[in-house]
Design a protein around this motif. Structure first.
Motif, PDB file in Angstrom:
ATOM      1  N   MET A   1     -25.624  25.978  43.074  1.00  0.00           N
ATOM      2  CA  MET A   1     -26.491  25.596  42.177  1.00  0.00           C
ATOM      3  C   MET A   1     -26.305  25.993  40.988  1.00  0.00           C
ATOM      4  O   MET A   1     -26.207  26.082  39.457  1.00  0.00           O
ATOM      5  N   LEU A   2     -26.187  27.750  40.606  1.00  0.00           N
ATOM      6  CA  LEU A   2     -26.233  28.798  39.656  1.00  0.00           C
ATOM      7  C   LEU A   2     -24.727  28.637  38.910  1.00  0.00           C
ATOM      8  O   LEU A   2     -24.837  28.347  37.717  1.00  0.00           O
ATOM      9  N   THR A   3     -23.298  28.747  40.005  1.00  0.00           N
ATOM     10  CA  THR A   3     -22.711  28.508  38.961  1.00  0.00           C
ATOM     11  C   THR A   3     -21.492  27.537  38.910  1.00  0.00           C
ATOM     12  O   THR A   3     -20.817  26.816  37.893  1.00  0.00           O
TER      13      THR A   3
ATOM     14  N   ARG B   1     -16.066  30.856  39.092  1.00  0.00           N
ATOM     15  CA  ARG B   1     -15.624  29.555  39.402  1.00  0.00           C
ATOM     16  C   ARG B   1     -14.920  29.633  40.784  1.00  0.00           C
ATOM     17  O   ARG B   1     -15.023  29.212  42.098  1.00  0.00           O
ATOM     18  N   GLY B   2     -14.353  31.371  41.516  1.00  0.00           N
ATOM     19  CA  GLY B   2     -14.041  32.021  42.328  1.00  0.00           C
ATOM     20  C   GLY B   2     -15.012  32.092  43.822  1.00  0.00           C
ATOM     21  O   GLY B   2     -15.106  31.674  44.888  1.00  0.00           O
ATOM     22  N   LEU B   3     -16.766  32.431  42.926  1.00  0.00           N
ATOM     23  CA  LEU B   3     -17.894  32.141  43.954  1.00  0.00           C
ATOM     24  C   LEU B   3     -18.528  30.876  44.469  1.00  0.00           C
ATOM     25  O   LEU B   3     -18.439  30.238  45.681  1.00  0.00           O
ATOM     26  N   HIS B   4     -18.177  29.616  43.207  1.00  0.00           N
ATOM     27  CA  HIS B   4     -18.192  28.403  43.494  1.00  0.00           C
ATOM     28  C   HIS B   4     -17.776  27.996  44.528  1.00  0.00           C
ATOM     29  O   HIS B   4     -17.519  27.540  45.623  1.00  0.00           O
TER      30      HIS B   4
ATOM     31  N   PRO C   1     -27.600  16.955  44.592  1.00  0.00           N
ATOM     32  CA  PRO C   1     -28.338  18.676  44.094  1.00  0.00           C
ATOM     33  C   PRO C   1     -29.967  18.537  44.887  1.00  0.00           C
ATOM     34  O   PRO C   1     -30.718  18.712  45.596  1.00  0.00           O
ATOM     35  N   TRP C   2     -30.202  17.222  44.085  1.00  0.00           N
ATOM     36  CA  TRP C   2     -31.963  17.031  44.504  1.00  0.00           C
ATOM     37  C   TRP C   2     -31.941  16.105  45.264  1.00  0.00           C
ATOM     38  O   TRP C   2     -32.816  16.755  45.630  1.00  0.00           O
ATOM     39  N   THR C   3     -31.431  15.927  45.865  1.00  0.00           N
ATOM     40  CA  THR C   3     -31.429  14.882  46.942  1.00  0.00           C
ATOM     41  C   THR C   3     -31.140  16.498  48.509  1.00  0.00           C
ATOM     42  O   THR C   3     -31.997  15.863  49.098  1.00  0.00           O
TER      43      THR C   3
ATOM     44  N   GLY D   1     -30.138  30.230  58.249  1.00  0.00           N
ATOM     45  CA  GLY D   1     -31.565  29.493  57.837  1.00  0.00           C
ATOM     46  C   GLY D   1     -31.297  29.846  56.342  1.00  0.00           C
ATOM     47  O   GLY D   1     -31.262  29.328  55.559  1.00  0.00           O
ATOM     48  N   ALA D   2     -32.019  30.935  56.359  1.00  0.00           N
ATOM     49  CA  ALA D   2     -32.031  31.723  54.896  1.00  0.00           C
ATOM     50  C   ALA D   2     -31.038  32.068  54.182  1.00  0.00           C
ATOM     51  O   ALA D   2     -31.141  31.953  53.429  1.00  0.00           O
ATOM     52  N   LEU D   3     -29.288  31.866  54.744  1.00  0.00           N
ATOM     53  CA  LEU D   3     -27.837  32.475  54.081  1.00  0.00           C
ATOM     54  C   LEU D   3     -28.218  31.036  53.663  1.00  0.00           C
ATOM     55  O   LEU D   3     -27.397  31.082  52.390  1.00  0.00           O
ATOM     56  N   ASN D   4     -28.334  30.083  54.363  1.00  0.00           N
ATOM     57  CA  ASN D   4     -27.618  28.209  54.048  1.00  0.00           C
ATOM     58  C   ASN D   4     -28.514  28.139  52.455  1.00  0.00           C
ATOM     59  O   ASN D   4     -27.621  27.758  51.811  1.00  0.00           O
ATOM     60  N   LEU D   5     -30.094  28.846  53.133  1.00  0.00           N
ATOM     61  CA  LEU D   5     -31.011  28.116  51.384  1.00  0.00           C
ATOM     62  C   LEU D   5     -30.332  29.143  50.148  1.00  0.00           C
ATOM     63  O   LEU D   5     -29.865  28.438  48.640  1.00  0.00           O
ATOM     64  N   TYR D   6     -29.981  30.933  50.791  1.00  0.00           N
ATOM     65  CA  TYR D   6     -28.866  30.716  49.443  1.00  0.00           C
ATOM     66  C   TYR D   6     -27.484  30.730  48.943  1.00  0.00           C
ATOM     67  O   TYR D   6     -27.197  30.689  47.989  1.00  0.00           O
ATOM     68  N   LEU D   7     -26.731  30.132  49.667  1.00  0.00           N
ATOM     69  CA  LEU D   7     -25.908  29.651  49.389  1.00  0.00           C
ATOM     70  C   LEU D   7     -25.684  28.619  48.655  1.00  0.00           C
ATOM     71  O   LEU D   7     -25.150  27.672  47.444  1.00  0.00           O
ATOM     72  N   PHE D   8     -26.716  27.752  48.948  1.00  0.00           N
ATOM     73  CA  PHE D   8     -26.839  26.375  47.626  1.00  0.00           C
ATOM     74  C   PHE D   8     -27.616  26.859  46.459  1.00  0.00           C
ATOM     75  O   PHE D   8     -27.172  26.268  45.672  1.00  0.00           O
ATOM     76  N   VAL D   9     -28.472  27.903  46.440  1.00  0.00           N
ATOM     77  CA  VAL D   9     -28.620  28.571  45.359  1.00  0.00           C
ATOM     78  C   VAL D   9     -27.273  29.162  44.583  1.00  0.00           C
ATOM     79  O   VAL D   9     -27.021  28.681  43.400  1.00  0.00           O
TER      80      VAL D   9
END
Length: 383
Positions: free
Chosen positions: A51-53, A86-89, A195-197, A40-48
């Motif tokens: 967003m950042l990339t 771009r690779g991270l994204h 993203p906002w949704t 669950g926390a991993l999903n949150l990290y990947l979403f962040v």
């Protein structure tokens, strides 16, 4: 002394709620901290990460057919560490889908969708569908051959819906064909609406997680073990996120995302392939053709979504132990086996018409050059 003063200063600014925050952070976890709970926390990290990339990519990207391709190429080869971002994204998108699939599988196996966690399951299922929407809308943005023609196929799939199909295609494309309006529309959905949704649904999901206890282990002996969320589970979450971050960097360096030739709407010989997470649909279209096409494009995918959302209300068995839920676990094995099998078959089978596209005849070249496909069809492709 300075630390206590800082905490006291902070406590005054939040209205003396530090004890409530501390109580939430140290919420006991029945069965103790576990690595599988880190999904669950991993999903949150990947979403962040996305967003950042994505924000960095937007600094250079231009959502226009005249500039989108060159912008992506510039990011990849000219900007400092653009290849890394771009690779991270790119790889982060795949990692997020894998992580969500594993998380949903874990929740299903533990029976964590049952009463009183129905809302958590529904919001989690919605997060999965939104992530798939992210993947689909982001596909077109590089505006290369693969992006363009995969979007043509994807929107055509949506167009097979009964009655509303043609209208859905027009809404997605902004017209009859994939064009600059489609690119602008997908860019807006991908960077603003989704993203906002997703952030709002994720916040609701995390709030429910704090209000409802974790699913207790089905083993009574393991249920006696109790550990606080912080620092026990948080430490595991951070290690898991760090491990995935390192993996994404390795993938970005060793297998950077490709950029094919500039999109050519007149090239009717191109055989598009989707990303791996859509391979199952690609393979289904091989089995259901002509009048049966709607079964592969609409009936099976939508039936899965309906069952996914209705699951807490269909499965009334109060048992959590997988061994005492043979029907539910058999259904899980069937779905996973089907998805994996279709994905593997699609990854090893050549695209339709690959041989013809590899050695085009002069007539086919002329057909493509003059854009004859807008009125005439060859092998079922074209107007």
């Amino acid at each position: 002394m300075a630390g206590k003063a800082l905490l006291r200063w902070f406590d005054i600014r939040i209205g003396g709620k530090s004890e409530d925050i501390d109580r939430l952070m140290r919420k006991p976890i029945k069965g103790g901290a576990r690595w599988m709970f880190s999904l669950g926390a991993l999903n949150l990290y990947l979403f962040v990460n996305q967003m950042l990339t994505g924000i960095f990519l937007n600094l250079y990207y231009v959502p226009s057919p005249d500039h989108a391709y060159d912008a992506v190429k510039f990011i990849q080869s000219e900007t400092d560490f653009g290849w890394l971002v771009r690779g991270l994204h790119f790889w982060g998108a795949s990692a997020m889908i894998v992580s969500l699939m594993l998380h949903v599988t874990r929740v299903y196996t533990f029976g964590a969708y049952k009463k009183p966690r129905e809302l958590m399951w529904l919001s989690g299922a919605l997060l999965l569908l939104l992530t798939v929407g992210f993947a689909f809308t982001g596909y077109l943005l590089p505006w290369d051959q693969k992006a363009y023609w995969a979007t043509v196929v994807g929107t055509n799939v949506a167009g097979t819906a009964p009655v509303l199909g043609p209208y859905i295609v027009k809404v997605l494309r902004g017209g009859a064909e994939v064009s600059n309006i489609t690119l602008t529309r997908f860019f807006t959905i991908h960077t603003m609406f989704l993203p906002w949704t997703l952030a709002a649904v994720a916040a609701f999901h995390l709030t429910l997680q704090q209000l409802v206890d974790h699913t207790p282990p089905w083993n009574p002996e393991k249920a006696k073990v109790v550990a606080p969320f912080f620092p026990d589970q948080v430490l595991k979450d951070m290690v898991a996120a760090l491990g995935v971050f390192v993996l994404l960097i390795v993938l970005a360096y060793s297998a950077p995302p490709t950029l094919e030739a500039l999109a050519d709407p007149t090239d009717k010989t191109y055989n598009p392939r989707p990303e791996w997470y859509f391979f199952f649909l690609f393979q289904l279209l091989r089995y259901f053709e002509g009048r049966l096409e709607i079964i592969g494009t609409m009936v099976i995918p939508n039936l899965f979504v309906v069952v996914l959302l209705a699951l807490p209300f269909i499965d009334r068995n109060p048992e959590l132990n997988p061994r005492k839920r043979p029907v539910a676990m058999s259904a899980l094995v069937f779905v996973l086996a089907g998805y994996i099998t279709l994905t593997l078959l699609a990854s090893t089978s050549p695209p339709k018409g690959a041989s013809a596209a590899g050695s085009p005849t002069p007539g086919r070249l002329l057909y493509a050059k003059l854009g004859c496909g807008t009125c005439h069809s060859i092998a079922g492709a074209g107007g």
